[in-house]
Each structure stands twice: as structure tokens, then as C-alpha cells.
Enzyme design. Structure first.
Site, PDB file in Angstrom:
ATOM      1  N   LYS A  95       0.845  -1.195   0.000  1.00  0.00           N
ATOM      2  CA  LYS A  95       0.000   0.000   0.000  1.00  0.00           C
ATOM      3  C   LYS A  95       0.880   1.245   0.000  1.00  0.00           C
ATOM      4  O   LYS A  95       1.850   1.329   0.761  1.00  0.00           O
ATOM      5  CB  LYS A  95      -0.923  -0.020   1.217  1.00  0.00           C
ATOM      6  N   SER A 170      -9.194   3.571   2.364  1.00  0.00           N
ATOM      7  CA  SER A 170      -8.084   3.990   1.540  1.00  0.00           C
ATOM      8  C   SER A 170      -7.309   2.844   0.918  1.00  0.00           C
ATOM      9  O   SER A 170      -6.444   3.059   0.080  1.00  0.00           O
ATOM     10  CB  SER A 170      -7.125   4.852   2.377  1.00  0.00           C
ATOM     11  N   SER A 194     -10.490   1.751   6.456  1.00  0.00           N
ATOM     12  CA  SER A 194      -9.727   1.606   5.215  1.00  0.00           C
ATOM     13  C   SER A 194      -9.363   0.180   4.863  1.00  0.00           C
ATOM     14  O   SER A 194      -8.963  -0.098   3.733  1.00  0.00           O
ATOM     15  CB  SER A 194      -8.446   2.449   5.297  1.00  0.00           C
TER      16      SER A 194
END
Length: 492
Positions: A95, A170, A194
């Protein structure tokens, strides 16, 4: 009806092998020398080239020839009887919020478009240590702010089941990559859902671990950041648990980390769930507005838990949810301001921050120490309420999101049903009870709405009961309808 595994599900034949395999199956095949690391890498690179443009999930891809050379090196190690770990030779994209040595880490911000860290975060260090080959990054919103993955550096990530819709955020890049079989397993992080919202939006599993389970850092905010945590995402619960076993475990650089042996997560997840008590919060007696179709879909999925012998009852916490929201606004303002205040103080850099980031920082700068203290008192009171609820129930459950995946061009949903959303993240208020609890929260697929879009259910367990949460999710996965194994349409 038992859910089919990925290798049993005929729908997955649209995906070429080995990218159709789950991570543990892939790991076993590599270690049995049934497939080489080079063959795995070549298959993934070809699939990513063909399918990633539809969703824009993986960004900052590394050179393919370089990756194949790294795969060859992993094969040579196996030939010498050496394995780095269960991720040996498996492609992994980190990520784009986690520091990764030698690889561009942009955080979705033009201010960091050329940022290349010199060292790994603890989590990345552990993933590398298990033998994963870092192929690139998964896309994020700017600084991870917002449950919709778009930024001025790489653009928007699209939903795997409908590219005209949001992938959530996210960890939207990670979730879409998993659903599209661009990755076998993924990492993510979670402040305000997220790891959960994008999992629900892409029909995969996302676990926000107990606070401290996955050591965060090392960063200057080692003690100050107590809202966010890193964790795993996967297409199967077994993969999810195995990734947690890699990420978890104490580290002296993170003094709040839990001092437990993470190997327990690599063991059996089988458990008789008869008599397990689940409290269903639903929409908190109408406090949380929900898009039409979400509650019936989730309530239908709850039937699977009943089929397993679980007792599922409606419950309303003895706590004003509006207090939770105000507590959240304060602590989030405070946390984001601590991270971005220096950028905001520079007018040239502030001009490159998105409006939501500026709003968060300015909200934080307006707070007093007493404001933060009062918010933490509310948070503590909420935890005490949960402790009382866990005397009656083993787990609590509620929907993962309040709207189905929305048009990718929208910055965020501004209205749910007849209610106007007053902030850029109000539409995800449903994740706040879990985030503020510090408890483990997993999102499991709930199925697909009338429009064909996915949704999920959050399951909250007591603090440090991560294994129990995973075992409940595994039982659900095995018993759930085969519809949940539905894969994206590559022709979409």
C-alpha cells in the site's frame, strides 16, 4: 450450501493459472516445485498488464525484467533447499502509505511524487523477510484521507465489479487488485474503515486487527498515533490469517505492540460455532442512514450465522452515537494535524494539499489539550460500554458501509436517503464504533445488491480476540452461499 474454493469455482476459470489460486495454494505449489517463481512472476506480470488498466489498482510498477531476475534468484534458493518463508517468490504490492526502501512511496500526494524511502516500515520489513517480491504499490487517496481511492498522482482506482464505481478506500488499490487477481494477498491500513470499506466494495476480506497487534512504525508519532493500524486483506480467511501471522508480533520499536506469538494465526481456524452469541446493531435504530437494500442484504447474510448455530439478536448500545461522532472528529483532526501540520504551514505546500486535508489540519490546530482529553474520555466510556456488551455477546455486527459503491467521478456521497452528509467522511460513520474501540474488526462479504454491487458485514470482537474473529469468519466463509465466490467480469 458450502462456498466453493477459488480452485473449485468454475467462474474463476476466466482467470489464468496461477493467478486464480489463493495465496496459500500458490505458496504450496512453489515450495513443492510444481511451479517456478519465474513462471509465477511471468504470469502475474502478463495478467497485470492486461487487467490493471481497467481498475488502476497497482501503481509504480517496477521493471519486469528486474522482477524476473529476482524470481530467478528465489528459484535458485529453493534449488539449494532454502526458503525465506511462506511468501517466497510471491508477488506483492505494498500500500502506497507504507515506507518501502528503494521504492517510490507517494502517499498519493504530488508533494511526495518522487519520495523514495531509505528504509522499510516494520510491516514491509516482515513481508520482505518472508520472501515476497515487491512488484509495485497499491493506490490510495491522498495521505489516505477518505474512503474513495483517487489522487492527483495516479488518478482513481475503480471497482473490480463495476469500473464505473468506486473501489472504496483507503486500501482501495489493494482490494481491487485482490478481486481482479492482480495479487494473491495484500496489506493495508485502517483509520476509518480503510481495510473494511474497500473489502466490502470488492467482495474480499479485510481485517482491522486489535490495536497493537501489528506494530506500526517506526515513526515520530509512535505513541501519538492511536487511531490507525495496519493489517491484512485477502480473498480467503485462511490467507488473511496467514498474512496476519506475518504482520503481527511485538517489536521494541513499537512499545504499544502486543507481546503475543503471532504463529497462532497460522494454525487451524476450525471451530464449532454453535451457541456463539452475536449482537446485530444494524443502523443503530435509524441513527445511521442506509442506502436502500443494504440492511436486507446484510440481514439475509446473518442467516448463515444462524445456520451455523449462532444466536443472532438485535441490540442497541446504551450510548449516544452522536457523542462518538464528535469524539471521532476531534481525535481525527488531532491525528491528521500532527501528521500534516508542517506541510500546511508552508503556503506553497499547502496549495498542493486537497481541501479535506486542509480542513482536518485546521480543525486540529483549533483544538486545545482539554478538547483532546475530553474526546479520549468519551472514547474510554465507549470502550466500557463495549465491555458490558461483550458480557452478553461474543461478537457485535453491523454493515460495513452505508452506501453501495458510488460513481467513481464523485468525491464522496453527499446524501444518503433523505440526509445530507456534512463532511467528506460522514457517509462512513458506520465504521467509527469499531475504529474507536481498538478491538479487532473484520469485514466479510455479505453478497450482492440488486444492482450487482457488493456489500459486507463488520464483525467486532473483544480486544485481542483476533483469532476468535478469524475463526468466526472462517466458519461463515465455509457455510456461505457460493454466490459470494462470484468473480469480476474481465470483459466489463
Amino acid at each position: 450450501m458450502t462456498m466453493l474454493t477459488e480452485t473449485e469455482n468454475p467462474i474463476t476459470r476466466q482467470f489464468p493459472e496461477p493467478v486464480a489460486w489463493d495465496a496459500l495454494t500458490l505458496s504450496r505449489a512453489i515450495h513443492a516445485r510444481e511451479i517456478s517463481c519465474r513462471e509465477v512472476m511471468a504470469a502475474y506480470l502478463a495478467h497485470i498488464e492486461a487487467s490493471n488498466p481497467a481498475v488502476n489498482a497497482i501503481v509504480s510498477m517496477r521493471d519486469g525484467d528486474e522482477l524476473l531476475r529476482e524470481a530467478d534468484a528465489r528459484d535458485r534458493q529453493l534449488g539449494q533447499g532454502e526458503s525465506m518463508g511462506w511468501l517466497h517468490g510471491i508477488p506483492q504490492a505494498i500500500k502506497d502509505l507504507s515506507a518501502t526502501a528503494g521504492h517510490r512511496t507517494t502517499m498519493g500526494s504530488p508533494l511526495f511524487a518522487d519520495n523514495v524511502p531509505s528504509s522499510d516500515s516494520i510491516m514491509v520489513e516482515r513481508i520482505r523477510g518472508e520472501g515476497a517480491i515487491i512488484i509495485g504499490r497499491t493506490n490510495v487517496p491522498e495521505f489516505g484521507l477518505g474512503s474513495h481511492t483517487y489522487n492527483p498522482v495516479f488518478g482513481a482506482t475503480r471497482n473490480a465489479y463495476d469500473p464505473s464505481r468506486s473501489a472504496g478506500g483507503s486500501s482501495g488499490g489493494a482490494a481491487a487488485a485482490l478481486a481482479m487477481r492482480l495479487l494473491p494477498v495484500a496489506d493495508g491500513s485502517d483509520m476509518m474503515g480503510s481495510l473494511r470499506n474497500p473489502a466490502a466494495y470488492n467482495n474480499v476480506y479485510g481485517l482491522r486487527p486489535s490495536f497493537g497487534r501489528v506494530p506500526f512504525g517506526p515513526t515520530p508519532e509512535t505513541f501519538g498515533q492511536q487511531l490507525a493500524t495496519e493489517g491484512p486483506m485477502a480473498r480467503t480467511v485462511a490467507d488473511l490469517a496467514r498474512m496476519l501471522a506475518t504482520q503481527a508480533g511485538p517489536d521494541p520499536r513499537a512499545p504499544l505492540s502486543i507481546n503475543d506469538d503471532p504463529a497462532v494465526f497460522a494454525g487451524s481456524l476450525d471451530q464449532d460455532l454453535k451457541g456463539v452469541r452475536i449482537g446485530w446493531l444494524g443502523d443503530w435504530q435509524g441513527y445511521l442512514p442506509m442506502e436502500e437494500g443494504i440492511l436486507p442484504l446484510c440481514e439475509r447474510a446473518l442467516g448463515t450465522f444462524r445456520d451455523l448455530g449462532c444466536e443472532v439478536d438485535d441490540v442497541v448500545p446504551d450510548f449516544d452515537p452522536a457523542r462518538l461522532w464528535q469524539c471521532w472528529l476531534t481525535l481525527r483532526h488531532w491525528g491528521v494535524a500532527g501528521l500534516l501540520e508542517a506541510l500546511h504551514a508552508d503556503p506553497a505546500k499547502r496549495a498542493q494539499l486537497k481541501p479535506e486535508a486542509i480542513w482536518e489540519v485546521e480543525g486540529g490546530l483549533a483544538l486545545s489539550g482539554l478538547d483532546v482529553h475530553r474526546a479520549n474520555v468519551i472514547r474510554s466510556a465507549w470502550y466500557a460500554t463495549l465491555q458490558r456488551l461483550f458480557e452478553r455477546y461474543d461478537f457485535l455486527a453491523l454493515p460495513t458501509a452505508q452506501v453501495f459503491p458510488f460513481p467513481v467521478e464523485e468525491a464522496w456521497p453527499t446524501r444518503i436517503a433523505d440526509r445530507q452528509m456534512d463532511t467528506y467522511h460522514r457517509w462512513m460513520e458506520v465504521v467509527v464504533p469499531g475504529s474507536l474501540s481498538g478491538c479487532p474488526v473484520i469485514s466479510v462479504p455479505a453478497g450482492f445488491g440488486a444492482s450487482g454491487l457488493p456489500m459486507g458485514i463488520q464483525i467486532i470482537g473483544p480486544h485481542q480476540a483476533d483469532l476468535a474473529v478469524l475463526r468466526l469468519a472462517r466458519g461463515y466463509e465455509r457455510a456461505a452461499s457460493a454466490e459470494l465466490a462470484r468473480t469480476p467480469n474481465l470483459g466489463a
